[in-house]
Design an enzyme around this catalytic site. Sequence first.
Site, mmCIF file in Angstrom:
data_model
loop_
_atom_site.group_PDB
_atom_site.id
_atom_site.type_symbol
_atom_site.label_atom_id
_atom_site.label_comp_id
_atom_site.label_asym_id
_atom_site.label_seq_id
_atom_site.Cartn_x
_atom_site.Cartn_y
_atom_site.Cartn_z
ATOM 1 C CE1 TYR A 1 -17.314 22.507 23.200
ATOM 2 C CE2 TYR A 1 -18.087 24.941 23.090
ATOM 3 C CZ TYR A 1 -17.718 23.405 23.717
ATOM 4 O OH TYR A 1 -18.439 23.417 25.163
ATOM 5 C CD GLU B 1 -18.425 26.541 30.473
ATOM 6 O OE1 GLU B 1 -18.103 27.975 30.772
ATOM 7 O OE2 GLU B 1 -18.405 26.660 29.117
ATOM 8 C CG HIS C 1 -15.421 27.412 26.628
ATOM 9 N ND1 HIS C 1 -16.453 27.622 27.405
ATOM 10 C CD2 HIS C 1 -13.842 27.457 27.077
ATOM 11 C CE1 HIS C 1 -15.650 27.643 28.679
ATOM 12 N NE2 HIS C 1 -13.949 28.144 28.266
HETATM 13 FE FE LIG Z 1 -17.919 28.410 27.661
HETATM 14 FE FE LIG Z 2 -19.728 29.524 30.904
#
Ligand SMILES: [Fe+2]
Ligand SMILES: [Fe+2]
Length: 337
Positions: A123, A212, A119
């Site tokens: 970004y 998530e 993740h």
């Molecule tokens: Fe994450």
């Molecule tokens: Fe997470």
Amino acid sequence: MDATHYYNPNGEDILDEKLYGGSPTGFVDFNRSRYRWDSNIYDLMNANTWFPSEVNTASEKKNFEHLTDNEQAIYKMTFAQLSFNDSAQEEYLSDFRRLANNRLVKAVLSLQIMQEVNHSKSYAVLLDACGNSEEVFNLYKHDAALNKKNQQVAEQFARYIDGGSADKMLLSAMASVNLEGIYFLLGFSYIYLLGDKVPGARDMIKFIARDELNTHLPLFANIFKTIQKENKIAASTIDAAYEMISDAVEIELEYGKYLLNRYPIMGVTPELMEQTVYNYANDRLKKIGLEPAFEETPTTYLQKLVTKHLEMNEVKSNFFESNVSNYAKSSIDLNDF
Ligand SMILES: [Fe+2]
Ligand SMILES: [Fe+2]
């Protein structure tokens, strides 16, 4: 470190490895799982593996430039905060993992750590394409509200991470329920509200939100329930868990309302935000086996937006026709208890 930490032939049987406390022999045996949810979640995480390079960010800069000033600010402030959440989560998970005894659950946490790094990478890829990476990653230096939210998230992570008892481990897990289940949610909805204007950002967030909400949140909900089931947890500890989620609701709403106040967009009201965050908090409490504690309203528009984007086959088949992974959530039991 004692060598028995790695290999203890006199250790407990793998099926006896509790989440907190014990002495594992040292094998990660996916064929003998004390809990079914651990290997199920691991499989689902793997089935949904994705890489930032799969998202088309070629037009992100051009698209970003077409946003209004308020939308650009929301975009930047959202990614500034979300990127902190993932950075912090990676480090927290490495620390939380040390509190755990069950080797299979630890293995699942290892995969989660990898996904949080993914993740962070996403970004960087997105913001690099957008041309404002350094600016966004440095916003905490210039914005007191952003700095405050980051600080509060960090404090929740730090409070119980030293462990030492099942109660502290439980509350440490609660910090992660809050992170996965509360602190991302207004940020996700902001990007979905921008939607088609910034398809690169939207699709990156779709992938992140799926990780998530579909696997990391269930993982920590199961960890929470399992610690509670396997240990005698004090009533005051459960009270402290309620306090932590109340704090999380406040933290999320404070930053959300700050953004809304400074950069009003697209019919979002403080009431809508409150209803959304309260509903999420109630849902998270139910997921960890506690009673809802906030005012409940019918599912809000923002919740519906987030839920709609959790269906990933649609994204994958749009962009990567040859690489459609079947999203098999409904056929997998993520919840043993
Ligand atoms: Fe994450
Ligand atoms: Fe997470």
